[in-house]
Motif scaffolding. Structure first.
Motif, short mmCIF file in Angstrom:
data_model
loop_
_atom_site.label_atom_id
_atom_site.label_comp_id
_atom_site.label_asym_id
_atom_site.label_seq_id
_atom_site.Cartn_x
_atom_site.Cartn_y
_atom_site.Cartn_z
N HIS A 1 0.81 -1.23 0.00
CA HIS A 1 0.00 0.00 0.00
C HIS A 1 0.84 1.27 0.00
O HIS A 1 0.36 2.33 0.41
N HIS A 2 2.08 1.18 -0.44
CA HIS A 2 2.88 2.36 -0.80
C HIS A 2 3.18 3.30 0.37
O HIS A 2 3.14 4.51 0.22
N PHE A 3 3.47 2.73 1.54
CA PHE A 3 3.99 3.55 2.62
C PHE A 3 5.24 2.87 3.19
O PHE A 3 5.58 1.75 2.81
N GLU A 4 5.92 3.55 4.08
CA GLU A 4 7.17 3.06 4.66
C GLU A 4 6.92 2.65 6.11
O GLU A 4 6.18 3.33 6.83
N PHE A 5 7.52 1.55 6.54
CA PHE A 5 7.37 1.12 7.93
C PHE A 5 8.70 1.24 8.66
O PHE A 5 9.74 0.81 8.16
N GLN A 6 8.65 1.81 9.85
CA GLN A 6 9.82 1.94 10.72
C GLN A 6 9.52 1.26 12.06
O GLN A 6 8.55 1.62 12.74
N LEU A 7 10.34 0.27 12.41
CA LEU A 7 10.16 -0.46 13.66
C LEU A 7 10.84 0.28 14.81
O LEU A 7 12.03 0.61 14.73
N GLY A 8 10.11 0.56 15.86
CA GLY A 8 10.67 1.24 17.02
C GLY A 8 9.59 1.92 17.83
O GLY A 8 8.44 2.06 17.38
N GLU A 9 9.95 2.36 19.03
CA GLU A 9 9.01 2.99 19.94
C GLU A 9 9.29 4.48 20.05
O GLU A 9 10.45 4.90 20.15
N LEU A 10 8.23 5.28 20.04
CA LEU A 10 8.39 6.73 20.18
C LEU A 10 8.96 7.06 21.55
O LEU A 10 8.45 6.61 22.58
N THR A 11 10.05 7.86 21.57
CA THR A 11 10.65 8.27 22.84
C THR A 11 10.66 9.78 23.03
O THR A 11 10.89 10.26 24.14
N GLY A 12 10.44 10.55 21.96
CA GLY A 12 10.44 12.00 22.12
C GLY A 12 10.15 12.70 20.82
O GLY A 12 10.17 12.11 19.74
N ILE A 13 9.86 14.01 20.91
CA ILE A 13 9.59 14.85 19.75
C ILE A 13 10.39 16.15 19.89
O ILE A 13 10.40 16.77 20.96
N ASP A 14 11.07 16.53 18.82
CA ASP A 14 11.71 17.83 18.74
C ASP A 14 10.85 18.68 17.82
O ASP A 14 10.93 18.58 16.59
N ARG A 15 9.99 19.51 18.40
CA ARG A 15 9.02 20.26 17.60
C ARG A 15 9.67 21.39 16.82
O ARG A 15 9.12 21.84 15.81
N ILE A 16 10.84 21.87 17.26
CA ILE A 16 11.52 22.94 16.52
C ILE A 16 12.16 22.38 15.25
O ILE A 16 12.00 22.93 14.15
N ARG A 17 12.85 21.24 15.38
CA ARG A 17 13.49 20.61 14.23
C ARG A 17 12.52 19.73 13.46
O ARG A 17 12.84 19.23 12.38
N LYS A 18 11.33 19.48 14.03
CA LYS A 18 10.29 18.64 13.43
C LYS A 18 10.82 17.24 13.16
O LYS A 18 10.80 16.73 12.04
N THR A 19 11.29 16.61 14.24
CA THR A 19 11.75 15.23 14.18
C THR A 19 11.18 14.47 15.38
O THR A 19 10.86 15.08 16.41
N ILE A 20 11.06 13.16 15.24
CA ILE A 20 10.70 12.31 16.37
C ILE A 20 11.87 11.38 16.66
O ILE A 20 12.64 11.03 15.76
N SER A 21 12.02 11.01 17.93
CA SER A 21 13.04 10.06 18.34
C SER A 21 12.41 8.69 18.48
O SER A 21 11.34 8.55 19.10
N VAL A 22 13.07 7.70 17.90
CA VAL A 22 12.56 6.32 17.92
C VAL A 22 13.61 5.44 18.58
O VAL A 22 14.81 5.56 18.28
N SER A 23 13.17 4.54 19.45
CA SER A 23 14.09 3.69 20.19
C SER A 23 14.73 2.64 19.29
O SER A 23 14.24 2.35 18.19
N ALA A 24 15.81 2.04 19.79
CA ALA A 24 16.43 0.91 19.11
C ALA A 24 15.50 -0.30 19.19
O ALA A 24 14.64 -0.40 20.07
N SER A 25 15.66 -1.23 18.27
CA SER A 25 14.88 -2.47 18.25
C SER A 25 15.82 -3.66 18.39
O SER A 25 16.94 -3.64 17.87
N PHE A 26 15.36 -4.69 19.09
CA PHE A 26 16.20 -5.85 19.39
C PHE A 26 15.48 -7.13 19.01
O PHE A 26 14.25 -7.19 18.99
N ASP A 27 16.26 -8.19 18.72
CA ASP A 27 15.65 -9.48 18.42
C ASP A 27 15.40 -10.25 19.71
O ASP A 27 15.63 -9.74 20.82
N GLU A 28 14.92 -11.49 19.60
CA GLU A 28 14.56 -12.28 20.78
C GLU A 28 15.75 -12.58 21.67
O GLU A 28 15.60 -12.85 22.87
N ASP A 29 16.98 -12.56 21.11
CA ASP A 29 18.18 -12.83 21.89
C ASP A 29 18.82 -11.57 22.46
O ASP A 29 19.89 -11.63 23.07
N GLY A 30 18.17 -10.42 22.24
CA GLY A 30 18.69 -9.18 22.77
C GLY A 30 19.69 -8.46 21.88
O GLY A 30 20.24 -7.42 22.28
#
Length: 441
Positions: free
Chosen positions: A76-105
């Protein structure tokens, strides 16, 4: 937004509303290159949250109902990013996304920043334990598939132990299994009925020789004076009658004061044995919302106006359970229901199109279509509302079950279209003909 590059719309949260929104935006805008559409979610797969009680009871195999975000993005023509929202920089207009880990860490993706022109928050809600001692440690919540699967496996193990006299013995000298469900909202009530059916099916498949009604005890504990407090009194009364027929022990006006590994204690002094405890007593906004610098309600939700724009930033929208949205007709806020998220997703698609075109944004108006509660194979009850019926109409039985099932089918159609929904319905019907009625492993 500028005219020199493609506008970037980032949606955080792939629940019912978030996934429907990015799917439609991708089909209409992403496919034509009119916008970059990005979905961010902390999990790699989607499942319709109202189904989790069926996963917990084993009556639904989550592997056949989960949807891979990456696959949906490709189709359906969109992009997926795996991660959890951790913050927003409203001045720079960016969001911070956490690191992602597999089942073994091991780290799969590093922590990173993602730019946006328009940001939509749809991260849902989390279980609220209200500070009850032992609740978070000893009760299982039903927020994600992993928790539902954990409960299902522990239920089967408890039944196997009981039949081999490795568990609790009742006053009648028979082995028994006790399940305590704290909270008699829709999740708690629906789970109790599904569990009664599961007890019968597990016995039929030979996983235990317990009497499904006499030896498997299901307790529903509610702090308020009646079950289903958010629904009409008639729906509550009729549902209570049905639960009584299923030998579900319903305790109202019982405030839980402590949860131990083997029991639930209440303010009135009751000691309720529990081999398994489920917490379905309330929800709250994710804690991260309070750290974003945006106005939040007393419940921790992002405060939005009629256009679903946050009061603190017109470039940030919020909807679903994480948003406090005005419901002018009732002089309150829109309730946290799947139908509200679906309506808001549909509205936001049109609103974001208007925003891209430089047109004024419309105002969202919630239409309450009623509420339904499923009691699994036994029955369903609820009320329908709206102009077509001229008010409110109580329904139960087969009609209510059909209506309840249609809610999920509407969600599937929003993700895959009418043909995809029809094929999905047929495939699941065929699978049920060749699979056990309860997931046994």
């Amino acid at each position: 937004m500028t005219e020199t590059r493609t506008p970037r719309i980032v949606v955080v949260g792939g629940g019912a509303g978030g996934l429907e929104l990015v799917t439609k935006l991708g089909d209409k805008l992403g496919r034509k290159g009119q916008a970059q559409v990005v979905l961010v979610d902390r999990l790699p797969t989607h499942i319709w949250k109202p189904l989790l009680h069926e996963v917990a009871a084993g009556s639904m195999d989550p592997n056949t109902h989960q949807l891979e975000y990456a696959a949906q993005a490709r189709w359906h023509h969109f992009e997926f990013q795996l991660g959890e929202l951790t913050g927003i920089d409203r001045i720079r207009k960016t969001i911070s996304v956490s690191a992602s880990f597999d089942e073994d860490g091991a780290e799969l993706l590093p922590a990173r920043e993602l730019p946006y022109d328009t940001l939509v928050l749809a991260i849902g809600c989390v279980t609220h334990f209200f500070g009850v001692p032992g609740a978070a440690e000893n009760a299982i919540a039903l927020d994600v598939v992993a928790q539902a699967e954990r409960f299902r496996k522990r239920l089967i193990a408890a039944c196997v132990r009981a039949q081999n006299w490795r568990g609790r013995v009742g006053a009648d000298g028979r082995p028994r299994v006790d399940v305590a469900i704290i909270g008699a909202g829709a999740t708690g009530v629906e789970l109790s009925a599904e569990l009664r059916n599961t007890a019968h099916v597990l016995s039929a498949y030979g996983l235990h020789q317990l009497d499904p009604r006499r030896d498997v005890h299901i307790h529903v504990i509610e702090a308020g004076p009646r079950i289903l407090p958010a629904l009409s009194e008639r729906v509550s009364v009729e549902t209570a009658k049905l639960l009584k027929k299923l030998d579900v022990d319903v305790l109202t006006s019982e405030r839980v004061t402590e949860v131990t590994p083997q029991a639930v204690l209440t303010a009135s002094g009751k000691h309720i044995d529990a081999d398994l405890t489920v917490w379905a007593a309330g929800i709250t906004a994710p804690p991260v919302l309070a750290t974003l610098g945006l106005p939040v309600s007393r419940q921790g939700q992002i405060v939005v106006g009629p256009t679903l724009q946050s009061e603190g930033d017109p470039d940030i929208f919020a909807f679903g359970d994480c948003a406090s949205c005005p419901w002018a007709e009732k002089q309150t806020t829109v309730p946290p229901r799947a139908q509200a998220a679906h309506q808001q997703a549909t509205f936001l698609y049109s609103a974001l199109r208007a925003r891209l075109d430089g047109r004024p944004l419309p105002s969202f108006a919630f239409k309450d279509l009623g509420s339904l509660v499923s009691l699994g194979h036994f029955s369903a009850v609820g009320s329908l509302m709206g102009g077509l019926i001229g008010g409110s109409m109580f329904i139960e039985g087969l009609m209510a079950r059909v209506m309840y099932t249609s809610l999920y089918r509407m969600h599937v159609m929003a993700l895959h279209g009418a043909v995809g929904m029809a094929l999905d319905t047929v495939s699941h019907w065929l699978r049920r003909k060749t699979s056990p009625r309860v997931k046994l492993h």
